[in-house]
Design a protein around this motif. Structure first.
Motif, short mmCIF file in Angstrom:
data_model
loop_
_atom_site.label_atom_id
_atom_site.label_comp_id
_atom_site.label_asym_id
_atom_site.label_seq_id
_atom_site.Cartn_x
_atom_site.Cartn_y
_atom_site.Cartn_z
N THR A 217 0.84 -1.20 0.00
CA THR A 217 0.00 0.00 0.00
C THR A 217 0.88 1.25 0.00
N PRO A 218 0.41 2.34 -0.63
CA PRO A 218 1.18 3.58 -0.62
C PRO A 218 1.18 4.20 0.77
N SER A 219 2.08 5.15 0.98
CA SER A 219 2.18 5.78 2.30
C SER A 219 0.96 6.63 2.63
N ALA A 220 0.25 7.08 1.61
CA ALA A 220 -0.97 7.86 1.83
C ALA A 220 -2.02 7.40 0.83
N LEU A 221 -3.26 7.26 1.31
CA LEU A 221 -4.35 6.82 0.46
C LEU A 221 -5.34 7.96 0.27
N GLY A 222 -5.82 8.10 -0.96
CA GLY A 222 -6.78 9.15 -1.25
C GLY A 222 -8.20 8.72 -0.93
N ASN A 223 -9.16 9.49 -1.43
CA ASN A 223 -10.57 9.18 -1.21
C ASN A 223 -11.07 8.17 -2.24
N GLY A 224 -12.21 7.60 -1.97
CA GLY A 224 -12.85 6.70 -2.92
C GLY A 224 -12.50 5.24 -2.77
N ALA A 225 -11.78 4.89 -1.73
CA ALA A 225 -11.41 3.48 -1.54
C ALA A 225 -12.62 2.69 -1.04
N GLN A 226 -12.68 1.43 -1.45
CA GLN A 226 -13.71 0.53 -0.93
C GLN A 226 -13.13 -0.86 -0.75
N VAL A 227 -13.86 -1.69 -0.03
CA VAL A 227 -13.42 -3.04 0.26
C VAL A 227 -14.08 -4.00 -0.73
N GLU A 228 -13.27 -4.86 -1.32
CA GLU A 228 -13.78 -5.95 -2.14
C GLU A 228 -13.41 -7.25 -1.45
N PHE A 229 -14.42 -8.04 -1.13
CA PHE A 229 -14.16 -9.29 -0.42
C PHE A 229 -15.11 -10.38 -0.91
N SER A 230 -14.71 -11.61 -0.65
CA SER A 230 -15.51 -12.76 -1.04
C SER A 230 -15.69 -13.64 0.19
N ILE A 231 -16.92 -13.98 0.47
CA ILE A 231 -17.19 -14.84 1.63
C ILE A 231 -17.55 -16.24 1.16
N VAL A 232 -17.44 -17.20 2.08
CA VAL A 232 -17.82 -18.58 1.79
C VAL A 232 -19.17 -18.82 2.46
N ASP A 233 -20.19 -19.16 1.65
CA ASP A 233 -21.52 -19.31 2.22
C ASP A 233 -21.74 -20.71 2.79
N ASP A 234 -22.96 -20.98 3.23
CA ASP A 234 -23.27 -22.26 3.87
C ASP A 234 -23.04 -23.45 2.96
N TYR A 235 -23.04 -23.22 1.65
CA TYR A 235 -22.91 -24.31 0.70
C TYR A 235 -21.50 -24.43 0.13
N GLY A 236 -20.58 -23.61 0.66
CA GLY A 236 -19.20 -23.65 0.19
C GLY A 236 -18.93 -22.80 -1.04
N ALA A 237 -19.93 -22.06 -1.50
CA ALA A 237 -19.75 -21.20 -2.67
C ALA A 237 -19.11 -19.88 -2.26
#
Length: 247
Positions: A217-237
């Motif tokens: 990551t850079p030493s300073a982050l600007g605006n507009g960042a968001q989190v992208e994540f993937s979860i594992v559901d009850d069925y393993g998907a």
């Protein structure tokens, strides 16, 4: 150095999604996690021996998080039958899991682990030098009480994400205010056309907090960042999701 008669090695696999092996295991379990609803009388777990030539001997038991505890010393509120059995080639075996009604938390999930130890067959003469691999599968078992505050499919949207400074870099911090364990398949910070991934994402427990360090990551982050994540559901998907950062 040659093995005299037999070398026996146990490989432990923790299932979070799909597993790829250089040495082939014969036993395959349907699903990568087990959810036990408190109101259900029992849960069935299907194991299949995908080896087309040889049978497998299987031992199965439940533990509460200590992966070193033996089946004989495990003390959990479940009965698993049969605990030891033989599965012929290309055949299946169904195990029955029954909750014995000892008190568990009623306002959140409780985590246990299912262990399936596959003992390989003997091939050739008993006097032959052999290296045999026993595959031990460990997969999550979630005991889920009735009438929790929200539905499990709505839990990931309740996660609260923030960016925290750690040393010279950053980490994504997640607060889980829900009664569910949430497992991640990926976690990353998206900023403009760049994505900063984490390599140390782990499951976050009910009402728990976890930090996931980010790479390069850079030493300073600007605006507009968001989190992208993937979860594992009850069925393993794997379910991809995005979320905004808390100010």
């Amino acid at each position: 150095m040659r093995c005299l008669k037999l070398c026996f090695t146990v490989l432990t696999l923790t299932l979070v999604g799909t597993v790829s092996l250089a040495a082939k295991a014969g036993i395959v379990m349907s699903g990568t996690r087990i959810v036990y609803p408190a109101q259900q009388r029992e849960v069935s777990i299907k194991l299949t021996n995908e080896d087309e030539k040889f049978p497998r001997l299987v031992q199965a038991w439940i533990d509460n998080g200590d992966d070193k505890i033996s089946a004989e010393k495990s003390n959990v509120p479940f009965i698993l039958t049969p605990p030891v059995f033989r599965v012929e080639s290309s055949k299946s075996q169904v195990m029955r899991l029954v909750y014995t009604k000892e008190p568990l938390a009623t306002d959140k999930e409780t985590l246990f682990w299912l262990n399936v130890l596959e003992v390989p067959p003997k091939v050739g003469n008993e006097s032959d030098s052999q290296l045999r691999f026993a595959f031990r599968i460990r997969t999550k078992l979630f005991f889920r009480p009735e009438n929790l505050a929200i539905k499990p499919e709505n839990a990931p949207s309740k996660l609260e994400w923030s960016l925290v400074k750690v040393g010279v870099g950053y980490a994504l911090q997640v607060n889980n205010p829900t009664p569910y364990y949430i497992s991640f398949q990926s976690v990353a910070l998206a900023l403009a056309d760049k994505k900063f991934k984490s390599d140390d994402y782990t499951m976050v427990e009910p009402n728990g907090v976890q930090q996931y360090s980010l790479k390069n990551t850079p030493s300073a982050l600007g605006n507009g960042a968001q989190v992208e994540f993937s979860i594992v559901d009850d069925y393993g998907a794997f379910v991809p999701l995005t979320a905004s950062l808390k100010p």
